[in-house]
Design a protein around this motif. Structure first.
Motif, short mmCIF file in Angstrom:
data_model
loop_
_atom_site.label_atom_id
_atom_site.label_comp_id
_atom_site.label_asym_id
_atom_site.label_seq_id
_atom_site.Cartn_x
_atom_site.Cartn_y
_atom_site.Cartn_z
N SER A 250 5.10 1.11 -6.27
CA SER A 250 3.69 1.31 -5.98
C SER A 250 3.06 -0.04 -5.75
CB SER A 250 2.99 2.03 -7.15
OG SER A 250 3.59 3.28 -7.39
N GLN B 4 0.85 -1.19 0.00
CA GLN B 4 0.00 0.00 0.00
C GLN B 4 0.88 1.23 0.00
OE1 GLN B 4 -2.49 0.41 3.46
NE2 GLN B 4 -3.64 2.12 2.65
N GLY B 5 0.44 2.29 -0.67
CA GLY B 5 1.22 3.51 -0.72
C GLY B 5 2.38 3.41 -1.69
N SER C 37 8.60 6.15 2.77
CA SER C 37 7.31 5.51 2.70
C SER C 37 6.19 6.52 2.58
CB SER C 37 7.07 4.67 3.94
OG SER C 37 8.06 3.73 4.10
N ARG C 38 5.12 6.10 1.93
CA ARG C 38 3.93 6.95 1.84
C ARG C 38 2.97 6.57 2.93
NH1 ARG C 38 2.90 11.32 -1.49
NH2 ARG C 38 0.78 10.85 -0.94
N ASN C 39 1.79 7.20 2.91
CA ASN C 39 0.79 6.93 3.94
C ASN C 39 0.51 5.45 4.04
OD1 ASN C 39 0.73 9.65 3.83
ND2 ASN C 39 -1.30 9.83 2.94
N GLU D 292 2.32 2.67 4.30
CA GLU D 292 2.98 1.70 3.43
C GLU D 292 3.30 0.45 4.22
OE1 GLU D 292 5.37 4.44 0.29
OE2 GLU D 292 6.34 3.93 2.16
#
Length: 451
Positions: free
Chosen positions: A244, A188-189, A382-384, A386
């Motif tokens: 991604s 995710q993220g 990392s994104r939101n 992850e």
């Protein structure tokens, strides 16, 4: 959010390859995948290999329910980017549940609890290197949802993996692992990786302080380097890639996502005063402007054509390496824009290069374009929410790391990009009001209301 296996340098993300009867088929057998992993001398992205993994559908919210309020230690760092790396020894730490992290990550005002001292706009949080065996000690069925055996490591699953969950800006300082190799599955993220070849290690000013048994750190913040202090860093060859979820090399899916975002945000500009923002998932911080969404759509379209061009070049290079004339395959059925992970060709072609449309190398200075909302890096960032799981594999390899379109059946395998790609609002509108599209929408609308 990622799930990883400390193994080899490839990053794994899923997509779809179609068999003769329409079933999805993985491009590599486990034996072939391991052969490729153990022979690779550079990072690469596998495609079409994890579409049937149950963990592909994980979200941070789902895992918060699985963990049932279990506390995790989060590393807290400043979002501001100085020229000095934020080593673990200089970070703060918070023990919190994943549910509390998600509430803080949504930037809820007046939040209480363990994150109350940390302004979401100034800090990032990272639950890094969390072993499955510790996290899910009472939920061992979770182990089976990660299947590294598909990559030639029989018996390996989540039990040998680690989980990484971070907010926007979360990262690990640039370092090299002194043993092993890594497999990473982005769930995710998004997460951007800055990678450097082993021979460039001297240009990264290596240090063993802070001391960690298996890691050698760089004195440089590779995202914002101090070139006056570390001038040799300019000689380092950076490989950069943004992972991604299920990245199929899902450049096509990213175009679909961008179209969806633009439509939703446009149609919901007029809010229902009695039900404000009910259309926006709490994990999304805010609706984005038409300008931002347009930029995101254009970058996704460009990334799709870039991927097609790279895949075409790789296919043509292998015959040249063997003294053969390159042949352009013009009339092959187009499948979904696929992730890097196809079977290696046989005979001479196999010896020439393992890369193809399903195994994409991360080349120097390459970068997956992620648009205006893309995250930072690892240095790697990392994104939101992850998630990353890592699995240990048995090969000593040092690597510095920081970081179907349903086309006609006779369409070219690789779409030809125009000399200048630009998608305007009129272009999108022209597609959306196509009679075939509006007929389908009308049928779905009527069908939904009649249920």
């Amino acid at each position: 959010m990622e799930a990883g296996c400390e193994g080899s340098s490839p990053q794994t993300l899923g997509e779809r390859t179609m068999g003769e009867e329409g079933e999805r088929v993985k491009p590599f057998t486990p034996e072939k995948a391991k052969e490729v992993i153990m022979s690779l001398q550079q990072p690469a992205i596998f495609c079409n290999m994890v579409f049937d993994w149950p963990s592909r559908h994980w979200t941070a919210k789902h895992l918060s329910k699985v963990l049932e309020g279990k506390q995790i230690r989060f590393r807290m760092g400043l979002r501001s980017t100085g020229t000095v790396p934020q080593f673990e020894t200089e970070c703060s730490y918070v023990d919190a549940t994943l549910e509390e992290f998600l509430a803080w990550n949504c930037d809820q005002s007046r939040i209480s609890g363990p994150f109350k001292k940390y302004d979401h706009s100034k800090f990032w949080a990272y639950a890094d290197y969390k072993y499955f065996v510790t996290l899910f000690e009472d939920k061992t069925d979770v182990f089976q949802e990660v299947m590294w055996s598909d990559f030639g490591f029989p018996g390996r699953n989540g039990q040998e993996s680690t989980l990484w969950i971070g907010s926007l800006g979360a990262h690990t300082p640039c370092h090299l692992d002194s043993y092993g190799c890594n497999l990473v599955f982005q769930v995710q993220g998004r997460k951007r990786w800055h990678l450097f070849p082993p021979e460039d290690t001297p240009f990264l000013y290596p240090t063993r302080i802070p001391y960690e048994e298996s890691s050698v750190f760089s004195k440089i913040n590779v995202v914002n380097p101090d070139l006056k202090r570390f001038p040799q860093f300019q000689k380092a060859r950076r490989h950069m890639v943004t992972l991604s979820p299920g990245q199929e090399e899902d450049h096509l899916a990213r175009v679909e996502e961008a179209v969806t975002r633009m439509l939703v945000c446009t149609l919901k500009t007029a809010e229902d005063p009695h039900h404000p923002r009910t259309w926006l998932n709490p994990t999304e911080v805010e609706e984005t402007s038409h300008e931002v969404n347009s930029c995101y759509l254009n970058s996704a379209v460009c990334a799709f054509f870039d991927h097609c061009e790279r895949a075409k070049e790789v296919e043509m290079q292998a015959p040249r390496a063997n003294g053969e004339e390159p042949g352009v395959q013009e009339h092959m059925e187009v499948e979904q824009a696929r992730d890097p992970s196809s079977d290696v060709g046989a005979g001479k072609q196999e010896a020439a290069s393992p890369f193809g449309p399903d195994l994409v190398p991360v080349t120097p200075a390459s970068e997956e374009r992620g648009g205006a909302l893309e995250g930072d890096s690892q240095e790697c960032t990392s994104r939101n929410g992850e998630h990353c799981a890592e699995l240990p594999c048995a090969r000593r390899q040092q690597a510095s790391k920081g970081a179907r379109a349903e086309a006609g059946q006779s369409a070219p395998r690789y779409p030809v990009a125009p000399s200048r790609v630009f998608v305007s609002t009129d272009d999108l509108l022209d597609c959306l009001v196509n009679p075939q599209v509006t007929r389908m929408v009308a049928q779905l609308l009527i069908q939904g209301k009649s249920l």
